[in-house]
Design a protein around this motif. Structure first.
Motif, PDB file in Angstrom:
ATOM      1  N   UNK A 290       0.939  -0.923  -0.299  1.00  0.00           N
ATOM      2  CA  UNK A 290      -0.029  -0.049  -0.209  1.00  0.00           C
ATOM      3  C   UNK A 290       1.045   0.986   0.435  1.00  0.00           C
ATOM      4  N   UNK A 291       1.571   1.218   0.941  1.00  0.00           N
ATOM      5  CA  UNK A 291       2.314   2.490   1.113  1.00  0.00           C
ATOM      6  C   UNK A 291       3.351   2.654  -0.754  1.00  0.00           C
ATOM      7  N   UNK A 292       3.729   1.379  -0.690  1.00  0.00           N
ATOM      8  CA  UNK A 292       4.666   1.098  -2.706  1.00  0.00           C
ATOM      9  C   UNK A 292       3.831   2.060  -3.596  1.00  0.00           C
ATOM     10  N   UNK A 293       2.703   1.267  -2.988  1.00  0.00           N
ATOM     11  CA  UNK A 293       1.566   1.699  -4.225  1.00  0.00           C
ATOM     12  C   UNK A 293       1.319   3.298  -4.578  1.00  0.00           C
TER      13      UNK A 293
ATOM     14  N   UNK B  91       9.758   9.869  -0.192  1.00  0.00           N
ATOM     15  CA  UNK B  91      11.174   8.462  -0.599  1.00  0.00           C
ATOM     16  C   UNK B  91      11.087   8.808   1.053  1.00  0.00           C
ATOM     17  N   UNK B  92      11.666   9.732   1.291  1.00  0.00           N
ATOM     18  CA  UNK B  92      11.823   9.678   3.577  1.00  0.00           C
ATOM     19  C   UNK B  92      11.188   8.620   3.950  1.00  0.00           C
ATOM     20  N   UNK B  98      10.429   1.068   5.975  1.00  0.00           N
ATOM     21  CA  UNK B  98      10.739   0.268   5.622  1.00  0.00           C
ATOM     22  C   UNK B  98      11.733  -0.062   6.576  1.00  0.00           C
ATOM     23  N   UNK B  99      12.446   0.748   7.315  1.00  0.00           N
ATOM     24  CA  UNK B  99      13.852   1.230   8.312  1.00  0.00           C
ATOM     25  C   UNK B  99      13.201   0.352  10.118  1.00  0.00           C
ATOM     26  N   UNK B 104       9.543  -3.855  13.205  1.00  0.00           N
ATOM     27  CA  UNK B 104       8.928  -4.314  14.865  1.00  0.00           C
ATOM     28  C   UNK B 104       7.115  -4.524  13.991  1.00  0.00           C
ATOM     29  N   UNK B 105       6.836  -4.325  12.951  1.00  0.00           N
ATOM     30  CA  UNK B 105       5.437  -4.264  12.970  1.00  0.00           C
ATOM     31  C   UNK B 105       5.315  -6.216  13.029  1.00  0.00           C
TER      32      UNK B 105
END
Lengths: 574, 122
Positions: A290-293, B91-92, B98-99, B104-105
C-alpha cells in the motif's frame, strides 16, 4: 474531417480493447472479494498506476492544461494542491486503512462503533461525494467529446447536432462505466485505469518533449514566448490572474483571496477522504505494498502535473490565447489544439496534425472512462457492503448475494447518473468537483483520522463529524455565488455578452450580475461570499466530530485495541 | 445455543483480550511511538509549507513576481519546490518505514499469528 474520422476510429478501438480486458478480468473473478478488491493481488506499482488512473481526471488533464494556457501560473496552483494532498494519504491513511478495513470506507469508520448508524452515514457520504464527482465528469465529458470531434453549433456529424452529440456521449459513457464495473468488478476497473494511466503518461510525455524541442529546450524562451502570446504579459507568469484577484475594493480583494485559500485547503485535505481513492488501498496484499503504491502514485501524478505545466505554457506560446478561447472559452481544448499544432510541425503537415489530435482525444476519452468507472465502483460497493449487507441484513447476508446487490447498485447508480447528467448538460457544474473535495475533507477526513488515531472517538463523534461536515459544505455552496450570482460589496460585476445577458434577463450594460452562470438566480445576491466552502466547512467537520465524541460516554476499549494493533501491524488483515 | 457458535464467540473474546495485551506491551508502544514521532511532525511541516505557499500566492504578489534568473520568478521556483519536497518526503517516509516500522510490526504480527495457530491446533 480527417481528424474527426481518425478520432472516432481510435475511440472505437479504445472501447473494444477496454471491454476485452474487462471480460478477460471477469473470467478470473471467483469470489466476492474478487469483485470488491480484485483479490488483493495487485503489486505496488500496478496499484500506483491505477491510483493515478483513478485520480487524474479529464478535469485535471484538459482542465488544468487549459487553465495554465489561459490564466498562466494560477493553473499550477491547482495542480500543486492535488499533488501535496497525497502526503496526507501516504503518512496518515493508506497503510492503516489497508490493514483494518476490507472493502469500503465504512469498514474502518464502523470498526469500533455501532455498526448500523455509522455504516449508514459512511454510505451516504460515499454516495454523495461519488455522485457529485461523477456528474461533473459526465457533464464535462458530454461537451468535451463534442469539442474533440469538432462538432460546432449549426454543424452535424453522423446526423447529430452538438446537443444530440452531448446526450449520446453521456449515455455511451454511462453504459460503458456500468459495463466495466458490473462485468469486471475491481479487477476489470483496475486494468482499465492502468491502461489509461499508461496512455496519459505517454501522450503527455510525447507532447512535452515536442514543446521543449520547439523551444530548443530553453525554459526561459518557452516562458517569455508564452507570456507574450497570451496577451497578458508578465502577469501571466505570476499568481493572481484567476484566483485571489486584486479587485477594485479591499473587501472584494480580501474575499477573493480567502476564497483561494479555501480552495487550497479543500484540495490538500480532500484527496485522502475520497471514497473511490480509499478503496484502491484494499487491492494490495499488505501495508508495504500500500505504501509503495502511494509512493508510485506520487511519482506518476507529480510527473504528470509537471508535464501539464509545459503543455499549458506550450499551448499559450504555440497556439495562443485567442485561438484557444475561440474554440472553448474555458480552455478545455488547449491540449488537443496544441497536439494538432505539434503534429503539424513535426509529423508532416495536415495528416500529422490530425493524427496527434486524434491520439490526444482518445487519451482524454480513456481518462474520462477510467475515472467514472472508479466512482461507480466505489458507490456501488458502499451501497452493497455497507447499506445492504450490514445495515439492512445486519451482517447476515451471504457474499454471493452481496455481490449481486453490488452489480444491481452499479446499474442503478449508473442510470441515475446518466439521467442527471443529461438534464444538467448545459449547466455550469464544474463547481461539483471542488464541492466533492470539500465534502471529502469536511465529512470523511475528520472521521477517518479520529477513528484511526484517537482512543476517545466513538459513534456519536463519527456521526456528528460526517453529517456536520457534509451538511456544512453543501449548505455553504447552496448559499454561495455559485447559486446566486448578484453583484454586491464582495462580488464584482461581470462583463456580460448578448447571450448571458439574455439568459439572466438583464440589459448587456447591467452591472447587477457577478456570475452569469449562477444556477438559481444571477441577480439575487449570495448570502455567503465564498465559492469554496472548505475554509469554514473543514473546521466545522473536525469540531463536530470532536464535540460529538466528547459529549458521549461510549468507548469500546477492546475494539480500539483490536483496531490499533491490526492497523499498525497488519495482523489478521483480510 | 449451538456448540460451535459458542466456541467461535469464546475465541473472539479471547482474541480481543489478546489484542489489549499486545496494545499494552512495551514493544507495541515503541512501534506506535516510532510511527507517530514521524508522521505527526512531518504532516504539520508539509501542511505549513504548503499553507505558506498558498498564503504568499494570495498576499505577497510582488515577492512572488520577483525574477530569480531570466524569465524564472519566485512563484515558479516556489511551486517547483513544492513538487520537490513532496517527492522527497514520500521517499523519506518509505525508507523510514522500511527501517523503523516494518521490522517491529512484523515481529508483533508473527507472535500474534503464531499463538493463534497454536490455539487452533490445541
Amino acid at each position: 474531417m480527417l481528424a474527426r474520422n481518425l478520432t472516432l476510429v481510435l475511440f472505437v478501438v479504445l472501447v473494444a480493447v477496454t471491454l476485452a480486458i474487462t471480460v478477460w478480468a471477469s473470467r478470473q473473478n471467483k469470489t466476492a472479494a474478487d469483485f470488491y478488491d480484485g483479490g488483493r493481488s495487485f503489486s505496488g506499482f500496478q496499484n500506483g498506476m491505477a491510483i493515478g488512473g483513478d485520480y487524474m481526471s479529464a478535469a485535471s488533464f484538459l482542465g488544468i492544461a487549459g487553465m495554465i494556457a489561459l490564466s498562466g501560473y494560477d493553473g499550477f496552483l491547482y495542480s500543486i494542491g492535488f499533488l501535496v494532498a497525497w502526503l496526507v494519504a501516504l503518512l496518515l491513511v493508506a497503510e492503516l486503512m489497508r490493514n483494518s478495513g476490507r472493502y469500503t470506507m465504512g469498514d474502518v469508520l464502523a470498526f469500533r462503533m455501532r455498526q448500523r448508524p455509522v455504516r449508514t452515514a459512511a454510505s451516504v457520504s460515499t454516495i454523495v461525494v461519488s455522485i457529485f464527482y461523477l456528474l461533473a465528469q459526465m457533464v464535462g465529458a458530454g461537451s468535451l467529446v463534442a469539442l474533440l470531434l469538432g462538432i460546432k453549433e449549426g454543424q452535424t456529424f453522423l446526423g447529430m447536432g452538438p446537443e444530440t452529440a452531448k446526450v449520446v456521449t453521456i449515455v455511451i459513457i454511462g453504459v460503458l462505466m456500468i459495463a466495466y464495473v458490473v462485468i469486471g468488478g475491481m479487477k476489470g476497473t483496475t486494468y482499465v485505469q492502468i491502461v489509461k494511466a499508461f496512455m496519459l503518461m505517454l501522450g503527455a510525455l510525447l507532447m512535452t518533449l515536442l514543446v521543449f524541442a520547439a523551444f530548443k529546450f530553453n525554459l526561459s524562451d518557452l516562458l517569455s514566448s508564452a507570456a507574450q502570446k497570451s496577451g497578458k504579459g508578465q502577469a501571466f507568469l505570476e499568481p493572481g490572474l484567476k484566483y485571489g484577484r486584486e479587485l477594485d475594493s479591499p473587501l472584494r480583494t480580501m474575499v477573493s483571496k480567502l476564497d483561494l485559500i479555501s480552495l487550497g485547503m479543500a484540495l490538500v485535505l480532500g484527496t485522502a477522504g475520497l471514497p473511490h481513492i480509499l478503496i484502491r488501498f484494499y487491492t494490495v496484499p499488505n501495508s508495504k505494498a500500500a505504501r509503495k503504491s502511494v509512493v508510485w502514485a506520487i511519482g506518476i501524478i507529480g510527473t504528470f502535473y509537471l508535464m501539464t505545466l509545459a503543455l499549458g505554457f506550450g499551448a499559450a506560446a504555440l497556439v495562443g490565447g485567442k485561438a484557444i478561447t475561440s474554440q472553448d472559452p474555458s480552455g478545455n481544448t488547449a491540449a488537443p489544439q496544441l497536439a494538432a499544432e505539434l503534429g503539424k510541425r513535426y509529423f508532416g503537415g495536415e495528416f500529422g496534425g490530425a493524427l496527434m489530435l486524434a491520439i490526444i482525444a482518445a487519451v482524454a476519452f480513456a481518462t474520462i472512462l477510467a475515472v467514472v468507472a472508479g466512482l461507480t465502483l466505489a458507490s456501488s460497493s458502499s451501497l452493497a457492503h455497507d447499506l445492504y449487507a450490514n445495515v439492512i441484513k445486519r451482517g447476515k447476508s451471504d457474499e454471493r448475494q452481496e455481490v449481486r446487490v453490488a452489480r444491481v447498485a452499479a446499474f442503478a447508480i449508473g442510470a441515475v447518473a446518466i439521467v442527471l447528467a443529461v438534464f444538467a448538460r448545459s449547466l455550469n457544474v464544474a463547481f461539483l468537483v471542488a464541492l466533492a473535495f470539500a465534502i471529502a475533507a469536511s465529512a470523511n477526513l475528520p472521521a477517518i483520522l479520529f477513528s484511526l488515531f484517537w482512543k476517545r472517538f466513538n459513534t456519536r463523534g463519527a456521526l456528528w463529524g460526517i453529517y456536520g461536515g457534509l451538511v456544512a459544505a453543501v449548505l455553504l455552496v447552496l448559499l454561495s455565488p455559485v447559486m446566486w450570482g448578484g453583484a454586491s460589496d464582495t462580488q464584482p460585476p461581470a462583463a456580460l455578452n448578448e447571450k448571458s445577458a439574455a439568459a439572466c434577463g438583464v440589459p448587456v450594460t447591467s452591472k447587477a450580475v457577478a456570475n452569469p452562470t449562477a444556477l438559481i438566480s444571477c441577480t439575487a445576491v449570495a448570502p455567503v461570499p465564498f465559492q469554496n466552502p472548505g475554509l469554514l466547512s473543514i473546521p466545522i467537520g473536525f469540531l463536530c466530530a470532536a464535540v460529538g465524541a466528547l459529549t458521549s460516554r461510549e468507548q469500546d476499549k477492546g475494539k480500539f485495541a483490536e483496531l490499533e494493533v491490526r492497523a499498525l501491524t497488519g495482523a489478521n488483515a483480510h | 445455543m449451538h456448540p460451535t457458535f459458542m466456541a467461535v464467540e469464546m475465541s473472539e473474546e479471547q482474541s480481543q483480550g489478546r489484542y489489549e495485551e499486545v496494545q499494552a506491551s512495551p514493544e507495541f508502544a515503541g512501534l506506535r511511538r516510532a510511527l507517530r514521532r514521524f508522521v505527526f511532525p512531518v504532516t504539520v511541516a508539509f501542511l505549513s509549507w504548503y499553507g505558506l505557499y498558498v498564503v504568499l500566492s494570495a498576499f505577497a504578489r510582488d515577492f512572488m513576481g520577483t525574477k530569480v534568473f531570466a524569465e524564472v520568478n519566485v512563484a515558479l521556483v516556489f511551486g517547483l519546490l513544492q513538487f520537490a519536497s513532496t517527492f522527497l518526503i514520500a521517499w523519506w517516509y518509505a525508507s523510514y518505514a522500511g527501517r523503523r516500522l516494518d521490522p517491529a510490526a512484523g515481529r508483533i504480527r508473527a507472535e500474534l499469528e503464531e499463538e493463534e495457530s497454536a490455539d487452533a491446533r490445541a
